[in-house]
Design a protein around this motif. Structure first.
Motif, PDB file in Angstrom:
ATOM      1  N   VAL A 124       0.853  -1.191   0.000  1.00 48.34           N
ATOM      2  CA  VAL A 124       0.000   0.000   0.000  1.00 48.34           C
ATOM      3  C   VAL A 124       0.888   1.239   0.000  1.00 48.34           C
ATOM      4  CG1 VAL A 124      -1.755   1.339   1.244  1.00 48.34           C
ATOM      5  CG2 VAL A 124      -1.897  -1.167   1.204  1.00 48.34           C
ATOM      6  N   LYS A 125       0.610   2.137  -0.923  1.00 51.16           N
ATOM      7  CA  LYS A 125       1.315   3.424  -0.990  1.00 51.16           C
ATOM      8  C   LYS A 125       0.286   4.539  -0.974  1.00 51.16           C
ATOM      9  CE  LYS A 125       5.408   1.840  -3.579  1.00 51.16           C
ATOM     10  NZ  LYS A 125       5.105   0.398  -3.537  1.00 51.16           N
ATOM     11  N   VAL A 126       0.621   5.638  -0.313  1.00 52.37           N
ATOM     12  CA  VAL A 126      -0.252   6.808  -0.263  1.00 52.37           C
ATOM     13  C   VAL A 126       0.529   8.014  -0.783  1.00 52.37           C
ATOM     14  CG1 VAL A 126      -1.596   8.365   1.208  1.00 52.37           C
ATOM     15  CG2 VAL A 126      -1.599   5.905   1.674  1.00 52.37           C
ATOM     16  N   ALA A 207       4.167   0.828   2.578  1.00 49.02           N
ATOM     17  CA  ALA A 207       4.064  -0.249   3.558  1.00 49.02           C
ATOM     18  C   ALA A 207       3.641  -1.553   2.891  1.00 49.02           C
ATOM     19  CB  ALA A 207       3.062   0.117   4.653  1.00 49.02           C
ATOM     20  N   THR A 208       3.994  -2.658   3.535  1.00 46.64           N
ATOM     21  CA  THR A 208       3.545  -3.975   3.097  1.00 46.64           C
ATOM     22  C   THR A 208       2.849  -4.666   4.259  1.00 46.64           C
ATOM     23  OG1 THR A 208       5.693  -4.970   3.657  1.00 46.64           O
ATOM     24  CG2 THR A 208       5.375  -4.233   1.384  1.00 46.64           C
ATOM     25  N   TYR A 209       1.918  -5.565   3.910  1.00 43.57           N
ATOM     26  CA  TYR A 209       1.110  -6.245   4.922  1.00 43.57           C
ATOM     27  C   TYR A 209       1.040  -7.735   4.597  1.00 43.57           C
ATOM     28  CZ  TYR A 209      -0.123  -1.438   5.837  1.00 43.57           C
ATOM     29  OH  TYR A 209      -0.038  -0.095   6.098  1.00 43.57           O
ATOM     30  N   LEU A 210       1.193  -8.551   5.627  1.00 44.26           N
ATOM     31  CA  LEU A 210       1.086 -10.001   5.502  1.00 44.26           C
ATOM     32  C   LEU A 210      -0.350 -10.379   5.839  1.00 44.26           C
ATOM     33  CD1 LEU A 210       2.665 -12.662   5.061  1.00 44.26           C
ATOM     34  CD2 LEU A 210       3.030 -12.719   7.537  1.00 44.26           C
ATOM     35  N   VAL A 211      -1.051 -10.958   4.861  1.00 43.76           N
ATOM     36  CA  VAL A 211      -2.490 -11.165   5.003  1.00 43.76           C
ATOM     37  C   VAL A 211      -2.837 -12.636   4.772  1.00 43.76           C
ATOM     38  CG1 VAL A 211      -4.775 -10.469   4.176  1.00 43.76           C
ATOM     39  CG2 VAL A 211      -2.890  -8.823   4.161  1.00 43.76           C
ATOM     40  N   ASP A 212      -3.661 -13.197   5.650  1.00 42.22           N
ATOM     41  CA  ASP A 212      -4.158 -14.558   5.449  1.00 42.22           C
ATOM     42  C   ASP A 212      -4.919 -14.624   4.131  1.00 42.22           C
ATOM     43  OD1 ASP A 212      -3.154 -15.357   7.907  1.00 42.22           O
ATOM     44  OD2 ASP A 212      -5.032 -14.971   8.970  1.00 42.22           O
ATOM     45  N   THR A 213      -4.714 -15.686   3.373  1.00 44.45           N
ATOM     46  CA  THR A 213      -5.391 -15.780   2.083  1.00 44.45           C
ATOM     47  C   THR A 213      -6.913 -15.785   2.232  1.00 44.45           C
ATOM     48  OG1 THR A 213      -5.108 -18.185   2.181  1.00 44.45           O
ATOM     49  CG2 THR A 213      -3.490 -16.945   0.900  1.00 44.45           C
ATOM     50  N   ASP A 214      -7.412 -16.323   3.351  1.00 40.63           N
ATOM     51  CA  ASP A 214      -8.867 -16.323   3.541  1.00 40.63           C
ATOM     52  C   ASP A 214      -9.357 -15.037   4.204  1.00 40.63           C
ATOM     53  OD1 ASP A 214      -7.934 -16.663   6.095  1.00 40.63           O
ATOM     54  OD2 ASP A 214      -8.963 -18.552   6.494  1.00 40.63           O
ATOM     55  N   GLY A 218     -11.516  -9.059   3.696  1.00 41.56           N
ATOM     56  CA  GLY A 218     -11.599  -8.156   4.833  1.00 41.56           C
ATOM     57  C   GLY A 218     -10.524  -7.088   4.796  1.00 41.56           C
ATOM     58  N   PHE A 219      -9.338  -7.455   4.310  1.00 42.05           N
ATOM     59  CA  PHE A 219      -8.257  -6.488   4.184  1.00 42.05           C
ATOM     60  C   PHE A 219      -8.630  -5.403   3.168  1.00 42.05           C
ATOM     61  CE2 PHE A 219      -4.356  -5.050   2.057  1.00 42.05           C
ATOM     62  CZ  PHE A 219      -3.611  -4.618   3.142  1.00 42.05           C
ATOM     63  N   ARG A 220      -9.168  -5.815   2.029  1.00 39.08           N
ATOM     64  CA  ARG A 220      -9.587  -4.846   1.021  1.00 39.08           C
ATOM     65  C   ARG A 220     -10.705  -3.950   1.555  1.00 39.08           C
ATOM     66  NH1 ARG A 220      -8.655  -5.421  -4.428  1.00 39.08           N
ATOM     67  NH2 ARG A 220      -7.265  -7.102  -5.095  1.00 39.08           N
ATOM     68  N   ALA A 221     -11.631  -4.529   2.305  1.00 38.78           N
ATOM     69  CA  ALA A 221     -12.731  -3.746   2.864  1.00 38.78           C
ATOM     70  C   ALA A 221     -12.211  -2.712   3.858  1.00 38.78           C
ATOM     71  CB  ALA A 221     -13.741  -4.669   3.536  1.00 38.78           C
ATOM     72  N   ALA A 222     -11.225  -3.102   4.670  1.00 37.78           N
ATOM     73  CA  ALA A 222     -10.647  -2.151   5.623  1.00 37.78           C
ATOM     74  C   ALA A 222      -9.944  -1.017   4.894  1.00 37.78           C
ATOM     75  CB  ALA A 222      -9.659  -2.885   6.541  1.00 37.78           C
ATOM     76  N   VAL A 233      -4.426   6.585  -2.952  1.00 45.14           N
ATOM     77  CA  VAL A 233      -4.040   5.322  -2.336  1.00 45.14           C
ATOM     78  C   VAL A 233      -3.824   4.276  -3.440  1.00 45.14           C
ATOM     79  CG1 VAL A 233      -4.678   3.506  -0.724  1.00 45.14           C
ATOM     80  CG2 VAL A 233      -5.326   5.879  -0.248  1.00 45.14           C
ATOM     81  N   GLU A 234      -2.681   3.605  -3.398  1.00 44.49           N
ATOM     82  CA  GLU A 234      -2.338   2.606  -4.403  1.00 44.49           C
ATOM     83  C   GLU A 234      -2.135   1.254  -3.725  1.00 44.49           C
ATOM     84  OE1 GLU A 234       0.646   3.153  -7.875  1.00 44.49           O
ATOM     85  OE2 GLU A 234       1.782   2.185  -6.275  1.00 44.49           O
ATOM     86  N   LEU A 235      -2.878   0.239  -4.175  1.00 42.31           N
ATOM     87  CA  LEU A 235      -2.779  -1.123  -3.655  1.00 42.31           C
ATOM     88  C   LEU A 235      -2.125  -2.007  -4.704  1.00 42.31           C
ATOM     89  CD1 LEU A 235      -3.570  -3.319  -1.529  1.00 42.31           C
ATOM     90  CD2 LEU A 235      -5.711  -3.589  -2.809  1.00 42.31           C
ATOM     91  N   THR A 236      -1.113  -2.785  -4.304  1.00 41.72           N
ATOM     92  CA  THR A 236      -0.478  -3.737  -5.214  1.00 41.72           C
ATOM     93  C   THR A 236      -0.451  -5.111  -4.569  1.00 41.72           C
ATOM     94  OG1 THR A 236       1.750  -3.240  -4.359  1.00 41.72           O
ATOM     95  CG2 THR A 236       0.989  -1.957  -6.250  1.00 41.72           C
ATOM     96  N   GLY A 237      -0.435  -6.136  -5.398  1.00 43.21           N
ATOM     97  CA  GLY A 237      -0.392  -7.494  -4.904  1.00 43.21           C
ATOM     98  C   GLY A 237      -1.585  -8.288  -5.423  1.00 43.21           C
TER      99      GLY A 237
END
Length: 250
Positions: A124-126, A207-214, A218-222, A233-237
């Motif tokens: 995530v970049k802002v 920043a980078t975030y370690l996210v459970d695949t399941d 919820g991560f995208r919603a947050a 805001v830029e999301l990659t991955g």
């Protein structure tokens, strides 16, 4: 003569190596030691020994090609099993040297690989505009002495710029706090210079975030729930968890 280029270490399970090609055009292969599997490639000594790699580091074009090939093999390896990427230009004399390394660092690798099991990395970049828009009304000019109007405008520009950056940093902090609560891990890095990011806007979060695949929905919603307030805001991955599979990280 040949050397062994090390791409990554992963947990056993998948018995097929990545398709490649590797950094020397070779087909990657596996070195198995207990529960650990090293993804390696056989490369030419004259092109990849210490002196040859030192020369390569001065050739940006070659470094980019090596990095791309190295990354591609790791990405394919990580699609099969939890994987710990190795740094570019990690080279061993032979397979036995690789196997010995795996034996010596088995506990360390095991801890790291269990940490990233069934998890992926998101970036995530802002960004914020470095030059805020001018106000609808200019500051009132003073007639006391020449140049006062110009100084007032300069001061107003500085104040608007400072306020815009402060708002953007507040967004970045709030976003980082929110995402860190729904992620299994987070890593905040120094914002990139505009010359590296390729954007005219100023980066205020990298920043980078370690996210459970399941838990990725919820991560995208947050992320979507945080009001950007004019920031971009830029999301990659998702990516293999490169930032969280480095040795020595708890």
């Amino acid at each position: 003569m040949s050397l062994v280029w090390l791409y990554a270490v992963r947990l056993g399970g998948a018995d097929r190596p990545p398709a490649g090609p590797g950094v020397d055009g070779e087909s990657p292969r596996l070195v198995v030691e207990g529960p650990l599997v090293a993804v390696v490639g056989t490369v030419r000594e004259e092109e990849f020994d210490e002196s040859a790699l030192a020369r390569a580091m001065e050739d940006l074009g070659r470094i980019e090609r090596l990095a791309r090939a190295h990354h591609a093999v790791i990405v394919e390896a990580a699609a099969a099993e939890p994987t710990a990427p190795l740094r570019l230009a990690t080279v061993y004399r032979d397979d036995e040297a690789v196997a010995q390394m795996l034996r010596e660092r088995a506990v360390e690798f095991g801890t790291v690989l269990e940490r990233v099991r069934d998890r992926r990395e998101w970036g995530v970049k802002v960004y914020v505009d470095a030059k805020p828009e001018a106000p609808a009304e200019e500051p009132a000019a003073s007639s006391e002495r020449p140049g006062t109007s110009y100084l007032l405008r300069r001061r107003a520009d500085r104040d608007r710029g400072a306020q815009a950056r402060e708002r953007a940093r507040a967004v970045a902090d709030r976003l980082d706090d929110t995402l860190a609560q729904v992620a299994a891990g987070s890593h905040r890095m120094k914002p990139q210079d505009a010359r590296l990011s390729g954007r005219e806007q100023e980066m205020v979060l990298n920043a980078t975030y370690l996210v459970d695949t399941d838990g990725e929905d919820g991560f995208r919603a947050a992320l979507a729930a945080v009001e950007a307030e004019g920031a971009t805001v830029e999301l990659t991955g998702p990516w293999p968890p490169f930032s969280f599979a480095t040795l020595g990280e708890s």
